[in-house]
Design a protein around this motif. Structure first.
Motif, PDB file in Angstrom:
ATOM      1  N   HIS A  22       0.824  -1.202   0.000  1.00 56.53           N
ATOM      2  CA  HIS A  22       0.000   0.000   0.000  1.00 56.53           C
ATOM      3  C   HIS A  22       0.864   1.261   0.000  1.00 56.53           C
ATOM      4  O   HIS A  22       0.572   2.215  -0.720  1.00 56.53           O
ATOM      5  N   GLN A  23       1.914   1.272   0.813  1.00 56.81           N
ATOM      6  CA  GLN A  23       2.804   2.431   0.876  1.00 56.81           C
ATOM      7  C   GLN A  23       3.471   2.666  -0.478  1.00 56.81           C
ATOM      8  O   GLN A  23       3.534   3.799  -0.958  1.00 56.81           O
ATOM      9  N   GLY A  26       1.090   4.187  -2.868  1.00 59.02           N
ATOM     10  CA  GLY A  26       0.949   5.616  -2.612  1.00 59.02           C
ATOM     11  C   GLY A  26       2.091   6.409  -3.226  1.00 59.02           C
ATOM     12  O   GLY A  26       1.884   7.471  -3.824  1.00 59.02           O
ATOM     13  N   SER A  58       0.070   9.732   1.183  1.00 56.48           N
ATOM     14  CA  SER A  58      -0.899   9.295   2.188  1.00 56.48           C
ATOM     15  C   SER A  58      -2.243   8.952   1.548  1.00 56.48           C
ATOM     16  O   SER A  58      -2.825   7.898   1.824  1.00 56.48           O
ATOM     17  N   THR A  61      -1.937   5.810  -0.509  1.00 58.93           N
ATOM     18  CA  THR A  61      -1.873   4.637   0.361  1.00 58.93           C
ATOM     19  C   THR A  61      -3.278   4.242   0.817  1.00 58.93           C
ATOM     20  O   THR A  61      -3.633   3.055   0.819  1.00 58.93           O
ATOM     21  N   GLN A  65      -5.348   0.843   0.281  1.00 61.27           N
ATOM     22  CA  GLN A  65      -5.906   0.123   1.430  1.00 61.27           C
ATOM     23  C   GLN A  65      -7.389  -0.159   1.253  1.00 61.27           C
ATOM     24  O   GLN A  65      -7.877  -1.211   1.663  1.00 61.27           O
ATOM     25  N   GLY A 129       1.745  -0.558   7.112  1.00 56.44           N
ATOM     26  CA  GLY A 129       2.164   0.401   6.105  1.00 56.44           C
ATOM     27  C   GLY A 129       2.954  -0.219   4.959  1.00 56.44           C
ATOM     28  O   GLY A 129       3.552   0.465   4.174  1.00 56.44           O
TER      29      GLY A 129
END
Length: 130
Positions: A22-23, A26, A58, A61, A65, A129
């Motif tokens: 996910h990070q 992003g 952010s 991400t 998510q 994260g």
């Protein structure tokens, strides 16, 4: 447009399709928008965007998510195709639609004043994260 930067965009999209953490998703989402800004030859926009990099990362991400990464990738492909075919109005329209969808996706789970928390069905890497 600066074609050298445009050549980077397909790789960014390909990297997003590889199911990144996910990070990382992003970060790639920011990289897409920043690269498009660089390709525009506007000398101010990329600098301004760089200032807001943590916000882009952010939000990207959170989009990953919440499970909207595939939708975001389709939007990026539409924006890119419009740019390379010289359809600037279509590219703008796709970009505006992308912004509206981002607002809708995040708004479906996160309300103003609330702290974001991972959806119940999220994997363990959502919370760490990764």
């Amino acid at each position: 447009t600066d074609s050298a930067y445009l050549l980077e965009i397909p790789q960014i999209i390909a990297s997003l399709k590889e199911s990144p953490s996910h990070q990382t998703a992003g970060e790639l989402i920011f990289r897409f928008f920043h690269t498009v800004a660089l390709a525009s030859s506007n000398i101010i926009l990329p600098l301004l965007m760089r200032t807001f990099m943590p916000v882009y990362v952010s939000m990207g991400t959170v989009i990953a998510q919440l499970g909207y990464l595939d939708d975001q990738i389709k939007e990026f492909e539409s924006i890119y195709q419009a740019i390379i075919h010289g359809q600037s109005q279509a590219a703008r329209d796709y970009d505006i639609q992308s912004i509206e969808n981002c607002r809708k996706w995040i708004g479906s789970h996160y309300k103003p004043g609330e702290r974001f928390h991972a959806p119940v069905s999220a994997s363990a890497d959502t919370l760490s994260g990764k």
